[in-house]
Design an enzyme around this catalytic site. Structure first.
Site, mmCIF file in Angstrom:
data_model
loop_
_atom_site.group_PDB
_atom_site.id
_atom_site.type_symbol
_atom_site.label_atom_id
_atom_site.label_comp_id
_atom_site.label_asym_id
_atom_site.label_seq_id
_atom_site.Cartn_x
_atom_site.Cartn_y
_atom_site.Cartn_z
ATOM 1 N N PRO A 181 -2.353 -12.139 10.533
ATOM 2 C CA PRO A 181 -2.667 -11.917 11.955
ATOM 3 C C PRO A 181 -2.984 -10.445 12.178
ATOM 4 O O PRO A 181 -2.377 -9.584 11.544
ATOM 5 C CB PRO A 181 -1.373 -12.303 12.680
ATOM 6 C CG PRO A 181 -0.310 -12.297 11.643
ATOM 7 C CD PRO A 181 -0.965 -12.550 10.317
ATOM 8 N N ASN A 195 0.852 -1.198 0.000
ATOM 9 C CA ASN A 195 0.000 0.000 0.000
ATOM 10 C C ASN A 195 0.889 1.250 0.000
ATOM 11 O O ASN A 195 2.112 1.145 -0.057
ATOM 12 C CB ASN A 195 -0.947 -0.019 1.202
ATOM 13 C CG ASN A 195 -0.178 -0.130 2.498
ATOM 14 O OD1 ASN A 195 0.590 0.751 2.852
ATOM 15 N ND2 ASN A 195 -0.339 -1.253 3.190
HETATM 16 O O1 PMT Z 1 2.849 6.158 6.562
HETATM 17 P P1 PMT Z 1 2.249 7.466 6.100
HETATM 18 O O2 PMT Z 1 2.428 7.698 4.623
HETATM 19 O O3 PMT Z 1 2.704 8.626 6.925
HETATM 20 O O4 PMT Z 1 0.657 7.357 6.294
HETATM 21 C C1 PMT Z 1 0.112 7.270 7.562
HETATM 22 C C2 PMT Z 1 -1.067 6.272 7.632
HETATM 23 C C3 PMT Z 1 -2.196 6.776 6.744
HETATM 24 C C4 PMT Z 1 -0.599 4.894 7.162
HETATM 25 C C5 PMT Z 1 -1.494 6.210 9.148
HETATM 26 O O5 PMT Z 1 -1.912 7.475 9.553
HETATM 27 C C6 PMT Z 1 -2.612 5.195 9.351
HETATM 28 O O6 PMT Z 1 -3.788 5.467 9.178
HETATM 29 N N1 PMT Z 1 -2.230 3.944 9.741
HETATM 30 C C7 PMT Z 1 -3.137 2.815 9.910
HETATM 31 C C8 PMT Z 1 -3.317 2.088 8.599
HETATM 32 C C9 PMT Z 1 -4.229 0.888 8.703
HETATM 33 O O7 PMT Z 1 -3.815 -0.201 8.439
HETATM 34 O O8 PMT Z 1 -5.412 1.162 9.160
HETATM 35 P P2 PMT Z 1 -6.579 0.031 9.408
HETATM 36 O O9 PMT Z 1 -7.788 0.851 9.683
HETATM 37 O O10 PMT Z 1 -6.610 -0.933 8.303
HETATM 38 O O11 PMT Z 1 -6.103 -0.730 10.696
HETATM 39 C C10 PMT Z 1 -6.519 -0.378 12.026
HETATM 40 C C11 PMT Z 1 -5.413 -0.639 13.018
HETATM 41 O O12 PMT Z 1 -5.125 -2.027 13.068
HETATM 42 C C12 PMT Z 1 -4.120 0.060 12.711
HETATM 43 O O13 PMT Z 1 -3.572 0.513 13.908
HETATM 44 C C13 PMT Z 1 -3.262 -1.033 12.100
HETATM 45 O O14 PMT Z 1 -1.865 -0.814 12.325
HETATM 46 C C14 PMT Z 1 -3.752 -2.265 12.839
HETATM 47 N N2 PMT Z 1 -3.655 -3.529 12.087
HETATM 48 C C15 PMT Z 1 -4.361 -3.715 10.943
HETATM 49 C C16 PMT Z 1 -4.310 -4.941 10.315
HETATM 50 C C17 PMT Z 1 -3.512 -5.968 10.860
HETATM 51 N N3 PMT Z 1 -3.432 -7.148 10.266
HETATM 52 N N4 PMT Z 1 -2.828 -5.740 11.978
HETATM 53 C C18 PMT Z 1 -2.880 -4.553 12.604
HETATM 54 O O15 PMT Z 1 -2.233 -4.358 13.629
#
Ligand code: PMT
Length: 405
Positions: free
Chosen positions: A309, A212
Site C-alpha cells: 500500500p 533498505n
Molecule cells: O533514515 P535516514 O538514514 O536518515 O535516511 C533518510 C531518508 C533518505 C530515508 C529520507 O530522507 C527519505 O528520503 N525518505 C523517503 C524514502 C522513500 O521511500 O522515498 P520514495 O521517493 O520512494 O517515496 C516517496 C514518499 O512516499 C515518501 O514520503 C515515502 O515515505 C512514501 N511512501 C512510499 C512508498 C509507500 N509504499 N508508501 C509511502 O508512504
C-alpha cells in the site's frame, strides 16, 4: 479544539507550608489540563496542610519530600529533578522558604533543587499581609527579581487570618496563564504530528527479508523538532537502532503493511503527516513458512513481488486529511521526479533528497534537500539532519498559518 499550551513541558511544582497549600492540588490539575507533565516536591511544613498522597494521586508521580528518602531518590534524585524540569514553580511560596532560597540555603530538598537548577524558576508568594510588607521580605523579593526569578503575585484581599491586604496566593488560573507566558509561543502547539521513519522489512522466509539503508535519523530528527515546536508527536517507526524520541509516542512496526495499519490508527485527529520512512514499494507475494533451500536443478531463484500500500498517498486521499509532507529519495532527475511525486500522491509539500550521494541521504548525519510545493521550491545547502528538521518544521508551520488566512 483546545490548545494545550504546555504540551511537552515539564513542571516541577514546589509546595511550601501555608494555608494556601491546598490550592496546589487544583494547580496540578490546571497545569495538566494545559498538557504539562507535573511532578511535586513538598517541604515538611507543606505536608501539615495537604497530604503527599493527594499530590501523588493528582500528579501521577511519587511526591518528593526529603533529601535522603531512598525510595523517592531512587525514582529520581534531586539533581535529576532539577535537570528534568523546564520550569520550577513554587506555589505557594512561604516567607520562610523565600528567605532560605534567597540566602542560598540547601537545607531541604526544595532549596537544594533550586540551588542545582539551571532552568527557569517562578514563585507565587502567599503569606500574611504584614509578613509580605516586612522590609526583609521585600528585600528578599527584590534580590530574587534581580536573579531573574519570576514573581507571580501575591494578590490582595481577605486573608485566612481575617486580615485584609496583599499576601493572598494569586488566583490559580492566573498562575497558569503566567506559566504559559514564560514559554515562547510555539509553532506547532496544539497540533498532532504523525511521522513515519526508518525502513520497512518485507519477509521472504523466516530468516530473510527485503529492506533498505534507511537508519531513521532524518525521521527521528523531525520528530524531535516537532516536539520542540510544541506538537503532540507520534513516531511510527520501522526497525532502527535509535533510542525513542523523548516526549514523543513511538509505535514500532516492521513491514509496510504494519506501518500502514499503525498510520491509519493514528490519522483521524492528525494535523500534519510527514512520511520520512523508506517504505518498500513491493513485498514477496508468498512468505515461505520454512527457510528457502537451494535446489540442485537451478542456480537462479525468482521471487514474485506485489505492490505494498502507498501509505502517504492513502493518507492524502482521505476526505478529512492532514497537511501531508512526503520525502522523495531519488538517484537522478531529483526535482523532476520529486515534483511528479508531489502531484501524483497529492501532497502539500515534498522534500527532495539525493540518495545516490553517500555523504548525505541514507544513514548519514547530514542531508541536502530541496523543498518543493505546488507553486514554489527552496533549495537548502548541506546541513545536519537536525537543522534540516527545524527548517522543515518552520516551513510547515508557515504553510499552516497561510492556510488559516
Ligand atoms: O533514515 P535516514 O538514514 O536518515 O535516511 C533518510 C531518508 C533518505 C530515508 C529520507 O530522507 C527519505 O528520503 N525518505 C523517503 C524514502 C522513500 O521511500 O522515498 P520514495 O521517493 O520512494 O517515496 C516517496 C514518499 O512516499 C515518501 O514520503 C515515502 O515515505 C512514501 N511512501 C512510499 C512508498 C509507500 N509504499 N508508501 C509511502 O508512504
Amino acid at each position: 479544539m483546545t490548545i494545550n499550551n504546555l504540551v511537552n513541558k515539564r513542571i516541577l511544582l514546589g509546595v511550601t507550608g501555608g494555608i494556601a497549600a491546598y490550592k496546589a492540588a487544583d494547580l496540578v490539575r490546571r497545569l495538566q489540563d494545559q498538557g504539562a507533565d507535573v511532578r511535586v516536591v513538598m517541604t515538611r511544613a507543606a505536608t501539615e496542610f495537604i497530604t503527599p498522597l493527594t499530590m501523588q494521586a493528582l500528579s501521577g508521580h511519587p511526591t518528593h519530600i526529603d533529601m535522603l528518602d531512598a525510595e523517592t531518590e531512587s525514582v529520581m534524585g534531586h539533581i535529576e529533578l532539577a535537570r528534568w524540569s523546564d520550569l520550577i514553580l513554587i506555589a505557594p511560596a512561604s516567607a520562610d522558604f523565600i528567605a532560605r532560597f534567597c540566602g542560598g540555603h540547601g537545607d531541604d530538598l526544595l532549596t537544594t533543587i533550586c540551588l542545582a537548577a539551571e532552568t527557569n524558576i517562578a514563585i507565587a508568594p502567599a503569606m500574611n499581609q504584614a509578613m509580605w510588607s516586612n522590609p526583609q521580605t521585600q528585600m528578599n523579593i527584590a534580590q530574587l527579581e534581580r536573579s531573574e526569578v519570576l514573581i507571580m503575585g501575591p494578590a490582595e484581599g481577605i486573608q485566612a487570618c481575617g486580615e485584609t491586604g496583599q499576601g493572598r496566593l494569586l488566583d490559580v488560573d492566573q498562575i497558569v496563564q503566567r506559566t504559559i507566558s514564560i514559554f515562547p509561543s510555539e509553532k506547532l502547539t496544539g497540533k498532532k504530528v504523525v511521522i513515519t521513519a526508518g525502513p520497512t522489512r518485507e519477509s521472504i522466509d523466516p530468516v530473510r527479508f527485503i529492506s533498505n539503508h534507511s537508519s531513521g535519523k532524518q525521521g527521528y530528527a523531525l520528530a524531535e523538532a516537532a516536539v520542540e515546536a510544541g506538537a503532540d508527536v507520534v513516531v511510527i517507526s520501522g526497525p532502527t537502532n535509535l533510542d525513542p524520541v523523548d516526549r514523543a509516542r513511538t509505535i514500532n512496526t516492521v513491514s509496510a503493511d504494519d506501518m500502514y495499519a499503525a498510520v491509519m490508527s493514528e490519522i483521524a485527529d492528525c494535523d500534519v503527516f510527514i512520511g520520512v520512512a523508506a517504505v518498500a514499494d513491493f513485498k514477496p507475494v508468498m512468505q515461505s513458512e520454512q527457510k528457502l533451500k537451494k535446489t540442485q536443478d537451478s542456480n537462479t531463484m525468482t521471487i514474485e513481488l506485489i505492490e505494498n500500500p502507498d501509505i502517504i498517498a492513502s493518507v492524502a486521499a482521505l476526505s478529512k486529511r492532514p497537511f501531508c509532507v512526503g520525502f522523495a529519495a531519488e538517484t537522478e532527475h531529483l526535482l523532476g521526479h520529486a515534483r511528479l511525486k508531489l502531484q501524483r500522491k497529492k501532497l502539500d509539500l515534498i522534500v527532495a533528497n539525493n540518495v545516490a550521494d553517500s555523504s548525505i541521504g541514507f544513514n548519514s548525519d547530514n542531508n541536502r534537500i530541496t523543498l518543493v510545493w505546488n507553486d514554489g521550491e527552496s533549495d537548502l545547502p548541506v546541513m545536519s539532519k537536525r537543522n534540516i528538521a527545524a527548517k522543515i518544521v518552520n516551513h510547515v508551520s508557515k504553510q499552516l498559518d497561510a492556510q488559516k488566512v
